[in-house]
Write a protein that holds these residues in place. Structure first.
Motif, PDB file in Angstrom:
ATOM      1  N   GLY A 118       0.814  -1.212   0.000  1.00 24.97           N
ATOM      2  CA  GLY A 118       0.000   0.000   0.000  1.00 24.97           C
ATOM      3  C   GLY A 118       0.842   1.253   0.000  1.00 24.97           C
ATOM      4  N   TYR A 119       2.170   1.071  -0.072  1.00 24.74           N
ATOM      5  CA  TYR A 119       3.101   2.195  -0.048  1.00 24.74           C
ATOM      6  C   TYR A 119       4.243   1.864  -0.999  1.00 24.74           C
ATOM      7  N   GLY A 120       4.409   2.676  -2.044  1.00 25.11           N
ATOM      8  CA  GLY A 120       5.390   2.413  -3.088  1.00 25.11           C
ATOM      9  C   GLY A 120       6.846   2.499  -2.685  1.00 25.11           C
ATOM     10  N   ARG A 121       7.121   3.072  -1.531  1.00 24.29           N
ATOM     11  CA  ARG A 121       8.515   3.202  -1.073  1.00 24.29           C
ATOM     12  C   ARG A 121       8.797   2.275   0.119  1.00 24.29           C
ATOM     13  N   ALA A 122       8.010   1.218   0.247  1.00 25.70           N
ATOM     14  CA  ALA A 122       8.172   0.277   1.364  1.00 25.70           C
ATOM     15  C   ALA A 122       9.544  -0.400   1.305  1.00 25.70           C
ATOM     16  N   SER A 123      10.056  -0.762   2.479  1.00 26.93           N
ATOM     17  CA  SER A 123      11.347  -1.453   2.559  1.00 26.93           C
ATOM     18  C   SER A 123      11.160  -2.933   2.252  1.00 26.93           C
ATOM     19  N   LYS A 124      12.269  -3.638   1.980  1.00 27.77           N
ATOM     20  CA  LYS A 124      12.219  -5.088   1.754  1.00 27.77           C
ATOM     21  C   LYS A 124      11.608  -5.791   2.967  1.00 27.77           C
ATOM     22  N   ASN A 125      11.946  -5.333   4.142  1.00 24.11           N
ATOM     23  CA  ASN A 125      11.429  -5.919   5.374  1.00 24.11           C
ATOM     24  C   ASN A 125       9.909  -5.755   5.468  1.00 24.11           C
ATOM     25  N   GLN A 126       9.406  -4.573   5.098  1.00 24.29           N
ATOM     26  CA  GLN A 126       7.964  -4.339   5.117  1.00 24.29           C
ATOM     27  C   GLN A 126       7.245  -5.235   4.108  1.00 24.29           C
ATOM     28  N   VAL A 127       7.848  -5.413   2.935  1.00 24.49           N
ATOM     29  CA  VAL A 127       7.267  -6.290   1.911  1.00 24.49           C
ATOM     30  C   VAL A 127       7.218  -7.720   2.445  1.00 24.49           C
ATOM     31  N   CYS A 154       1.088  -8.961  -6.793  1.00 21.57           N
ATOM     32  CA  CYS A 154       0.851  -7.702  -7.494  1.00 21.57           C
ATOM     33  C   CYS A 154       0.052  -7.968  -8.766  1.00 21.57           C
ATOM     34  N   HIS A 155       0.437  -9.004  -9.495  1.00 22.99           N
ATOM     35  CA  HIS A 155      -0.285  -9.325 -10.731  1.00 22.99           C
ATOM     36  C   HIS A 155      -1.728  -9.706 -10.436  1.00 22.99           C
ATOM     37  N   LEU A 156      -1.938 -10.571  -9.452  1.00 27.58           N
ATOM     38  CA  LEU A 156      -3.307 -10.987  -9.123  1.00 27.58           C
ATOM     39  C   LEU A 156      -4.154  -9.782  -8.706  1.00 27.58           C
ATOM     40  N   ASN A 157      -3.592  -8.891  -7.881  1.00 22.74           N
ATOM     41  CA  ASN A 157      -4.318  -7.692  -7.449  1.00 22.74           C
ATOM     42  C   ASN A 157      -4.610  -6.769  -8.634  1.00 22.74           C
TER      43      ASN A 157
END
Length: 168
Positions: A118-127, A154-157
């Motif tokens: 939900g945030y384009g600048r998320a960290s690897k840890n957040q992902v 991402c594709h499914l969404n």
């Protein structure tokens, strides 16, 4: 009734290529069929590493028969040599999908993070934390594999959103 969809997500890299296959089903339930990382030795010639990426992904595609490949799009790297190697690893992954006759869907890192966290600048840890929350304990601790699963999600969404916009 929603049809089942299998998507392979790929996080390409010249030393570590992550992959993950997810399947969507009834009620929007998504499950992980397989995920992992192709670890490539830096001691091996680069062309051998590219061949291994291709062969391993073809093997996985043949076994699980996904209906498409979602892959992280090229981004700008600070080092041109690194960007070139990443592009070539990505090319080996793309060729595995093309060879097996499945369509390819490309997403930028920003799109992937936006769709999953939900945030384009998320960290690897957040992902990784969000992938674990969404998919449960089937997510490996390896960031390459969880990034690949994020690309597949991402594709499914994105596909759900495209289908909703067609209905309206």
């Amino acid at each position: 009734m929603m049809e089942r969809k299998r998507i392979i997500g790929v996080d390409p890299g010249s030393l570590h290529t992550g992959y993950g296959i997810v399947e969507s089903g009834k009620g929007g339930l998504i499950r992980v069929l397989i995920s992992g990382t192709i670890h490539l030795s830096p001691r091996k010639p680069f062309t051998e590493r590219l061949g291994l990426i291709f062969r391993e992904l073809v093997k996985i595609i043949k076994e699980f028969r996904p209906c498409g490949m979602a892959i992280e799009d090229v981004f700008c790297a600070a080092n041109p040599k690194t960007a070139l190697k990443l592009g070539q690893a990505r090319g080996a992954a793309l060729l595995s999908a093309i060879t097996e006759g499945i369509p390819v869907y490309e997403y930028s890192p920003l799109e992937i993070k936006q769709a999953v966290v939900g945030y384009g600048r998320a960290s690897k840890n957040q992902v990784h934390r969000m992938i674990t929350t969404l998919l449960g304990s089937h997510v490996p601790g390896d960031s390459h594999a969880s990034d690949a699963l994020a690309v597949a999600l991402c594709h499914l969404n994105s596909e759900k959103l495209r289908n909703l916009s067609k209905v309206r």
